[in-house]
Design an enzyme around this catalytic site. Structure first.
Site, PDB file in Angstrom:
ATOM      1  N   ASP A 322       0.853  -1.182   0.000  1.00  0.00           N
ATOM      2  CA  ASP A 322       0.000   0.000   0.000  1.00  0.00           C
ATOM      3  C   ASP A 322       0.884   1.226   0.000  1.00  0.00           C
ATOM      4  O   ASP A 322       1.874   1.280   0.720  1.00  0.00           O
ATOM      5  CB  ASP A 322      -0.882  -0.005   1.252  1.00  0.00           C
ATOM      6  CG  ASP A 322      -2.127  -0.832   1.024  1.00  0.00           C
ATOM      7  OD1 ASP A 322      -2.595  -0.845  -0.128  1.00  0.00           O
ATOM      8  OD2 ASP A 322      -2.605  -1.458   1.972  1.00  0.00           O
ATOM      9  N   PHE A 393      -9.374  24.049  11.340  1.00  0.00           N
ATOM     10  CA  PHE A 393      -9.700  23.275  10.141  1.00  0.00           C
ATOM     11  C   PHE A 393     -10.835  22.300  10.447  1.00  0.00           C
ATOM     12  O   PHE A 393     -10.819  21.627  11.471  1.00  0.00           O
ATOM     13  CB  PHE A 393      -8.460  22.492   9.693  1.00  0.00           C
ATOM     14  CG  PHE A 393      -8.712  21.611   8.509  1.00  0.00           C
ATOM     15  CD1 PHE A 393      -8.594  22.119   7.224  1.00  0.00           C
ATOM     16  CD2 PHE A 393      -9.094  20.284   8.672  1.00  0.00           C
ATOM     17  CE1 PHE A 393      -8.834  21.320   6.136  1.00  0.00           C
ATOM     18  CE2 PHE A 393      -9.354  19.490   7.576  1.00  0.00           C
ATOM     19  CZ  PHE A 393      -9.219  20.009   6.303  1.00  0.00           C
TER      20      PHE A 393
END
Lengths: 707, 567
Positions: A322, A393
Site C-alpha cells: 500500500d 480546520f
C-alpha cells in the site's frame, strides 16, 4: 587484583556492584541465554517418550541406539567403553530434545503474559433489550455484549454501536489507546483488551476457546505447531538417509565377520557408528529451527497463523505494498510555496503559516514546519497575537485560518482546498488571480495536492499563492526496493491515486510497478494474474473489502487495527499494524529456509570426518593397511570412536544458538548467497569435525588408563 | 611415445569425437521425441501391436506399458533359452538350465547384460541374434523412453495438453506415449547408428557371419575352437545401447569383437555417445541448452576425474613386474595397453555398459575400487542410455533440495517445486540400489554356500561378491572375474537384483515425472538458484560423491581399500 581492591578502604565497593551485573542483564530478549539450557532440561527429559520421539525418525533411531547400548553396557558392566558410548548416546538424544525445549520455552513466557490478559471476564449480554450478566465462556457467535469504560471486552467481535478508546497493550504491547468504532475499518475488538472510555456494543464473532488470544497462546507455545511442507519433505529425505546408513551399518557386520574383525565391530561400536552417520545435527535441530522462526516473527509482533505462511513468505516473488504508510509517510507534506505574480514567496509563507496555526492536521503542521525551515518564520503561538480569532480546520469547511486586528485594520487569512478558498475569496468580493488556478492545476497534474492561501485586508480579498503538498517517500525505501529486486522480488505499489500521481511516486520510490485508482477488485485481479504466472504474492490489508484479496494472496498480512473479516482472511496478523513489516516477514521466511539448508549441509558434510575416525578404528586390526585412513592420527580405536560420538553430541549444543537465531541473512542474489553459505556450512562442515574430533581425542588421551 | 602420452592423446581424440557428435545427435534425439509425425513403417508396427501412438499417457499407463513390454521380453528370452536344444541354428548347444535362463533373461531385459554363461560355449545363433541382440536394442530404447518422460515432466506445464472443457487449466499430466517412444528410439536412433557402426567395426576386422564352430588346433587336454557369428552387429549395439553382453566370454578383449586400438577407441566412443548427447536433448526439450550443459559438465567432470584416478593407480605401482611392464599390465591386452584399457574400464563402469576389454579383477586394488565406485555412483556419469540421464536428474533434485534451501526459497528445479511428493519419490529412488547391493552381499557373505564361488580369499574375495551385486543392481553387467556366478544362488539373487534394480527405480521416476508434469512452472527470478551455473555443477558433483561415498565407504574399506592400501 580483587584482594587489593577490596583492601582499599577509600573505594566504595558498592558502586562497582551494579556495573558488574551489567552484562548479565543485557542477555535475554532475542538472544540466546545458556541458562535456558538448564531451565529447559526437565522439559527435554519429558520429551524422551517414544511417542514424542517418533516424530523425528532420525532422533528415534538414536533413542533406540541408546536403549540398546544401555542394555549391552548393563550386561557387561566392567567395560568402561560401553558405558562411555552409552552415556554420550543418551546425551545426544537429550541435547536434541533440549534444543526443542529451549525454542519452545522462549514462547512460553509470552504465552503467560497473554494468559493473564485472558481473565474470565463477565460479559454483559444483551438479550431482547435487557442486559444480563453471563460468564465470558458462555458467549456464542452473534451475541451482543455491552462494554463500558473499565470493562474487559469478553470476546472477539465487531463494534456495532458506539465508539470507544481501547487499551490493547495486552496483545500488542503498545500502551497508547486505540479508537474502535462501529462501521468502517476500525470496528474489530479483541477479547481480553480493556475499554478505557465511552460505551460500545460488540457483536461476538468467535466461539470461546477459539478467540484471537487463544490462538496466539497456542501459536507462541508451539502447541498448534504442525510440520510445514518443506519441513516434512526434509524429514523424508533425512529418514531415507537414515535408512541408507542403517543398511550400511547393519550389513557391515557380516562383512566384518568375514574380514576377521568381529570383535572390533561389537554392537556398541556399530550403534556408535550409526548414530555418528545419520544426520543427527539437523535431525536434532529441525523442529527448533521451525519454532524459532515463528518466534522471530512473534518478537516483531507478527503472528503467523500457520508455519506454511512463513515458508511461503520466503518464496514470495511479488509484494503488493500500500502506498500510504508503506512507501510514503502516512500524510502529505508541504514541499513548496508558489506565490502569485503580485506576491513574494515570503509574504505567502507568512500568511500560510498564520493560517495553518489553527490546523492540527499533519498537513497543516507540515506547512508551519516548511515556513520555519525555508523562511525562518518562527512558529507563533495563539497567545502572542492580540485580537486573533482562530478558525480551526474542519472537514466541512475544508479551510483553516485566523482573523486578526492589527493596528485597527482587520486582516483575515485563510488556507484550504482550492475550491473552498476560491469560493471564500469570491464571497468576500475579491478578484481571482488567473495564475493561482493554473498553478494549482499544474500541481495536481504532477501528482501533488495544491492548497490555496488567501487574505482579506485593506486591499480587499485576494489569493496570495499556492502551497504544494506532496507525498514524501519514506527514507531508505529506494534502497530497500533495490535490495528486494536483487533478491528477485517485484514490488507493486497499490494506491487510490490517479495514474499520474501514482507514476510520479512510483518513480521516486523506485518500485517496479504500480496499481493506480485501485479497487479491491483490481487488487484481486492483480494477485490472480501474478499467481497464474506461477508467482507467490504477499500483501497487507486492513479493510473488510481487502478480505478476499488477503485470502487469495499466498501471504496475507492483516493489520491488527483492521476489521475481523480482514484478520480472519489473512494468514498473518501484524499487531503493530505497520505495513512496512511485510519486507521483514519475507526476510524471516528466507532466513528460516536458509537455516534449515545450512544445517542439513553441515550435518551431511560432517560424516566424512567421522568415517575417517571410525573405519580405521574398526578395521585396522584386520587389515593394517587401513590404518593409513587414520589421517587424524587418533590415539586409540576406543578414543577415536568415542571422540566421534562426543563431537556428534556436542555439535548439537554448539549449534542451538544458530538454530534459534537463524543464519545471518543479508539481501543478495541467489548465486552469491549460495556461494557464501556453501563455503561456510559445506566446507566448514567438512573441516570442522576433523579439528573437533582430533581435539576431543587429545583430551581423552590425557585421561589415565585410556589413551 | 610413452604409454602415458599415448593415453592422453587417445583421451583427447575421444573427447573431440564426442564433442563433434554432441550437438547434432542431441538435437536429432530431441526432434525424434518431440515430433508428432510417424514414419510409415512405424504406423505398421503400431497397427501390428494395436497401439495408438498419439495417446498421451499418464504415468500409470506409461508404467504399465514399460512393465508389460519388459515382462514379455523376460518370458520370451527365457523360453528361447529353455528351448534352444530343439531350435534349429543352435550350433548344437543344449537348452539352458532354468536358473541360468532366468538370470540371462533378466539380465538382457534390464539392460544389465551380466553373463553367467560363456557365449561361445552356450548360446547359438538364434538365441544370440533373435533373443539377446533384440533385447540389446529394446532394453536401451526403454531406458531412453523413461528418461524422456522425466524430461517431459520438467518441460510440460499444467496448461499444456489441455483439451478439457472450456480450456480449463487442468493438465492431463500426460508424459507421452510409451509405444511411440520405444519404436522411435529403436528405429530412428539406435538402428541407424548401429548400421554405420557395425560397418566401421567390420572394416576394423570384427567378424560378421553365420559360420559354425571351427576347430583350429589341439592342445594338451583339449582343442581350441573359433566360433563364427553376427558379431559386429551385436558388438555395436552392445556398446551403443550400454548393454555390454559380449558375443564371446572374453567380451571386448576378444579380437573378433575388438580387433585393434582404433576399434577399441571407437567402442568407447559408442559407449559414451548417447548418454552424453542426451543432456543436449534434455536441454533442448526443457528450453534451455545451458541446463543441459550443466548436467553434461557434471557427468564429464566425474568421468574425467575417474579416468585420471584410474591412470594414477594403474600406471603407478611398484615392484619388478610393474616396472618391467610400465604399470599394472595384468589382465590387460597388450593391443590396448594401460591407458586405453583404463579409459575403457572407467567408461564401461560409469555407463552401466559392463563390456570389458580388460579384467577388472586384475587391476590394482584401488583400481578395482574405482571401477566399483563408478557403478556405485548409480550409473549416472554419464550412465546408461536414458537411465543415466534420469539418475542424474534425481541427484540434481536431491542437490537442489539440500542446497536450494540455502538461497532462502523452497527448492525448485527447472521451475518445478521440489515438494514433499517429489522428494519422497527421489528418496525412494535413492534407496533401491544401495539396499539391493548391501543386503544381497550381506546375505551372500553370511551364508555358507555362496562363499564357495569365490576364487580368492581375504579382501579380494569379498570384492568379487560386492562387485557382482554392485554390477547387477546397478545394471552394469561387468564382472570382477574370479567369482563363479553360475550357481543357483547367484543366478537367482543377481537376477532379482537386476530386475529390481532396473524396474523399481523406473516406477519412482515415472511417478515423479507425472507429479512434475502437473505442476505449474515458477518463473525464474534473481532469487532463484541458478542450476546452469558452474557453482551448481560443483555442488552436484559433491552431493553425488558424498552420497555414494557415505553409503559404500565401509564396504569398500573391507574390499578394494584394504587390498589397495595394504601395499
Amino acid at each position: 587484583m580483587s584482594s587489593t581492591d577490596s583492601a582499599t578502604p577509600t573505594r566504595a565497593p558498592h558502586r562497582d556492584l551494579p556495573t558488574g551485573r551489567g552484562p548479565e542483564r543485557r542477555v535475554g530478549g532475542g538472544l540466546f541465554d545458556p541458562g535456558q539450557l538448564l531451565t529447559s532440561l526437565p522439559d527435554a527429559l519429558g520429551k524422551l517418550h517414544p511417542r514424542v520421539m517418533i516424530k523425528s525418525p532420525v532422533m528415534f533411531v538414536v533413542l533406540v541406539g541408546s536403549v540398546l547400548t544401555t542394555a549391552l553396557a548393563v550386561k557387561d558392566p566392567g567395560n568402561w567403553f560401553g558405558w562411555a558410548i552409552t552415556g554420550w548416546l543418551w546425551l545426544t538424544t537429550i541435547f536434541a530434545n533440549l534444543a526443542e525445549a529451549v525454542a519452545e520455552g522462549r514462547g512460553k513466557a509470552q504465552a503467560d503474559t497473554l494468559r493473564r490478559a485472558k481473565t474470565d471476564a463477565v460479559a454483559r449480554r444483551l438479550s431482547g433489550g435487557t442486559e444480563e450478566q453471563v460468564p465470558g465462556a458462555e458467549l456464542r457467535v452473534g451475541d451482543l455484549v455491552v462494554c463500558e469504560a473499565g470493562d474487559i471486552i469478553p470476546g472477539d467481535g465487531d463494534v456495532v454501536e458506539g465508539v470507544a478508546s481501547v487499551d490493547e497493550s495486552a496483545i500488542t504491547g503498545e500502551s497508547a489507546p486505540v479508537i474502535r468504532e462501529s462501521g468502517g475499518d476500525r470496528s474489530a475488538v479483541t477479547g481480553g483488551t480493556k475499554v478505557l472510555s465511552d460505551r460500545i456494543v460488540v457483536k461476538v464473532t468467535t466461539k470461546p476457546g477459539e478467540s484471537f488470544i487463544d490462538r496466539m497462546i497456542n501459536l507462541v507455545e508451539g502447541a498448534a505447531r504442525q510440520k510445514t511442507p518443506n519441513e516434512t519433505a526434509l524429514n523424508i529425505l533425512l529418514a531415507s538417509l537414515t535408512i541408507i546408513f542403517l543398511l550400511a551399518v547393519v550389513t557391515l557386520k557380516p562383512f566384518a565377520i568375514y574380514a576377521g574383525a568381529d570383535d572390533q565391530t561389537s554392537l556398541i561400536v556399530l550403534s556408535a557408528l550409526l548414530v555418528c552417520l545419520i544426520p543427527t545435527t539437523i535431525g536434532a535441530l529441525l523442529s527448533a529451527i521451525g519454532i524459532a522462526g515463528m518466534d522471530r516473527l512473534v518478537q516483531r509482533n507478527v503472528l503467523a497463523m500457520s508455519g506454511r505462511a512463513v515458508e511461503a513468505a520466503g518464496d514470495v516473488s511479488t509484494l503488493l505494498l500500500d502506498k500510504t504508510g508503506t512507501v510514503t509517510l502516512g500524510n502529505r507534506q508541504a514541499a513548496e510555496f508558489v506565490p502569485v505574480t503580485a506576491t513574494t514567496a515570503a509574504e505567502l509563507a507568512d500568511a500560510a503559516q498564520l493560517s495553518s496555526l489553527a490546523d492540527e492536521t499533519p498537513e497543516g503542521r507540515s506547512i508551519v514546519v516548511l515556513a520555519k525551515e525555508q523562511y525562518g518564520l518562527r512558529e507563533r503561538h495563539a497567545g502572542e497575537l492580540e485580537h486573533a480569532e482562530w478558525v480551526p480546520f474542519t472537514a466541512r469547511t475544508r479551510m483553516s485560518g485566523v482573523d486578526l486586528t492589527e493596528d485597527g485594520t482587520a486582516r483575515k487569512v485563510r488556507k484550504g482546498a482550492t475550491g473552498a478558498v476560491l469560493a471564500w475569496v469570491r464571497e468576500h468580493g475579491g478578484a481571482l488571480a488567473d495564475d493561482a488556478e493554473g498553478t494549482a492545476n499544474a500541481i495536481s497534474q504532477a501528482g501533488g495536492t495544491p492548497l490555496l492561501v488567501a487574505v482579506e485586508d485593506g486591499k480587499g480579498a485576494r489569493v496570495l499563492g499556492v502551497v504544494h503538498l506532496k507525498d514524501v517517500v519514506k527514507e531508505g525505501m529506494r534502497e530497500r526496493f533495490e535490495e528486494l529486486r536483487r533478491m528477485g522480488i517485484k514490488t507493486v505499489m497499490i494506491t487510490g491515486d490517479n495514474p499520474l500521481t501514482a507514476r510520479a511516486i512510483a518513480e521516486e520510490a523506485g518500485v517496479d510497478d504500480f496499481l493506480a485508482e485501485a479497487t479491491p477488485e483490481d487488487k484481486m485481479a492483480l494477485i490472480k494474474r501474478e499467481q497464474a504466472g506461477g508467482k507467490l504474492v504477499a500483501m497487507t490489508g486492513d479493510g473488510t473489502n481487502d478480505a478476499p484479496a488477503l485470502a487469495q494472496a499466498d501471504v496475507g498480512v492483516a493489520m491488527n487495527t483492521g476489521t475481523s473479516a480482514a484478520k480472519e482472511a489473512g494468514n498473518m496478523v501484524d499487531l503493530d499494524s505497520n505495513p512496512t513489516k511485510l519486507i521483514e516477514i519475507v526476510e524471516i521466511g528466507k532466513q528460516l529456509l536458509i537455516t534449515r539448508g545450512a544445517l542439513t549441509t553441515f550435518s551431511i558434510a560432517n560424516d566424512v570426518a567421522k568415517y575417517f575416525a571410525i573405519i580405521p578404528a574398526m578395521f585396522a586390526v584386520a587389515y593394517p593397511g587401513l590404518d593409513k585412513l587414520n589421517i587424524m592420527n587418533l590415539s586409540s580405536p576406543e578414543s577415536a570412536i568415542l571422540s566421534a560420538v562426543i563431537f556428534n553430541a556436542l555439535i548439537i549444543v554448539a549449534l542451538v544458538p544458530l538454530a534459534l537465531k537463524g543464519v545471518r541473512y543479508r539481501p543478495m542474489s541467489a548465486d552469491r548467497m549460495l556461494r557464501r553459505n556453501l563455503g561456510i556450512y559445506g566446507l566448514g562442515g567438512l573441516v570442522a569435525p576433523f579439528l573437533g574430533i582430533k581435539l576431543i581425542d587429545l583430551l581423552i588421551s590425557l585421561i589415565p588408563g585410556i589413551g | 611415445m610413452t604409454p602415458f602420452l599415448a593415453a592422453v592423446l587417445q583421451l583427447v581424440a575421444l573427447i573431440g569425437a564426442l564433442a563433434l557428435a554432441y550437438r547434432p545427435l542431441g538435437d536429432h534425439m530431441a526432434r525424434v521425441y518431440s515430433s508428432d509425425r510417424h514414419l510409415r513403417v512405424e504406423r505398421w508396427m503400431y497397427r501390428a501391436i494395436g497401439a495408438d501412438p498419439d495417446a498421451d499417457m499418464r504415468w500409470p499407463a506409461y508404467l504399465r506399458g514399460v512393465l508389460a513390454f519388459s515382462a514379455a521380453g523376460v518370458l520370451f528370452l527365457y523360453l528361447l533359452q529353455r528351448l534352444q536344444g530343439s531350435l534349429p541354428g543352435s550350433l548344437g548347444f543344449s537348452s539352458i538350465d532354468p536358473d541360468q535362463a532366468f538370470n540371462t533373461a533378466a539380465s538382457f531385459v534390464s539392460n544389465t547384460n551380466w553373463q553367467s554363461y560363456s557365449g561361445e560355449q552356450a548360446m547359438g545363433h538364434v538365441v544370440q541374434t533373435a533373443g539377446l541382440a533384440v533385447q540389446n536394442f529394446v532394453s536401451a530404447a526403454v531406458g531412453m523412453a523413461v528418461a524422456m518422460t522425466l524430461v517431459r515432466g520438467f518441460a510440460r506445464t499444467r496448461a499444456q495438453g489441455s483439451t478439457g472443457l472450456g480450456g480449463a487449466p487442468h493438465g492431463t499430466g500426460g508424459l507421452g506415449n510409451f509405444w511411440a517412444d520405444l519404436v522411435r528410439g529403436v528405429l530412428r536412433i539406435l538402428l541407424p547408428i548401429s548400421v554405420v557402426g557395425a560397418l566401421v567395426l567390420v572394416a576394423c576386422g570384427a567378424i560378421q557371419n553365420f559360420a559354425g564352430i571351427h576347430e583350429v588346433g589341439r592342445f594338451t587336454g583339449g582343442s581350441q575352437q573359433w566360433n563364427g557369428g553376427a558379431v559386429a552387429s551385436q558388438e555395436v549395439i552392445k556398446e551403443l545401447g550400454t548393454n555390454g553382453g559380449g558375443y564371446f566370454n572374453a567380451n571386448s578383449s576378444h579380437p573378433f569383437e575388438n580387433p585393434n586400438g582404433f576399434s577399441n577407441l571407437f567402442e568407447i566412443f559408442l559407449i559414451l555417445l548417447i548418454p552424453f548427447a542426451l543432456t543436449r536433448t534434455f536441454g533442448r526439450m526443457v528450453g534451455s541448452v545451458r541446463q543441459g550443459y550443466a548436467v553434461l559438465a557434471t557427468m564429464v567432470g566425474i568421468w574425467i576425474g575417474f579416468v585420471l584416478l584410474m591412470w594414477a593407480t594403474e600406471f603407478a605401482g611398484h615392484g619388478p613386474a610393474f616396472e618391467a611392464a610400465g604399470g599394472a599390465m595384468e589382465g590387460k591386452e597388450t593391443r590396448f595397453g594401460i591407458g586405453a584399457s583404463s579409459i575403457f574400464a572407467v567408461s564401461t563402469t560409469l555407463t552401466s555398459t559392463g563390456a570389458v576389454d580388460s579384467f577388472h579383477s586384475s587391476y590394482t586394488g584401488l583400481g578395482g575400487g574405482i571401477a566399483m565406485l563408478g557403478m556405485q555412483l548409480g550409473e549416472i556419469a554419464p550412465g546408461g542410455v536414458g537411465s543415466g540421464l534420469y539418475g542424474m536428474l534425481i541427484m540434481a533434485i536431491i542437490a537442489v533440495f539440500i542446497a536450494g534451501l540455502m538461497v532462502g526459497r523452497t527448492p525448485e528445479y527447472l521451475g518445478k517445486k521440489i515438494g514433499t511428493r517429489e522428494i519422497k519419490l527421489a528418496a525412494c529412488y535413492l534407496l533401491v540400489t544401495p539396499a539391493l547391493v548391501l543386503c544381497f552381499t550381506a546375505a551372500a557373505m553370511s551364508l555358507d554356500t555362496p562363499a564357495h564361488s569365490m576364487t580368492n580369499s581375504g579382501a579380494h574375495g569379498f570384492s568379487e561378491v560386492l562387485y557382482a551385486y554392485t554390477s547387477g543392481a546397478n545394471n552394469n553387467g561387468s564382472a570382477f572375474a574370479g567369482l563363479n556366478a553360475d550357481t543357483q544362488w547367484f543366478n537367482t539373487t543377481i537376477g532379482l537384483a537386476m530386475l529390481l534394480g532396473r524396474f523399481v527405480p523406473m516406477v519412482f521416476v515415472l511417478a515423479l515425472a507425472g507429479s512434475l508434469a502437473q505442476q505449474r512452472p515458477i518463473p525464474a527470478t534473481a532469487g532463484t538458484l541458478r542450476t546452469e551455473k558452474p557453482l551448481f555443477t560443483g555442488l552436484l558433483v559433491g552431493v553425488i560423491m558424498i552420497v555414494a561415498g557415505l553409503t559404500y565407504f565401509p564396504a569398500l574399506a573391507l574390499g578394494p581399500l584394504a587390498e589397495g592400501l595394504a601395499a
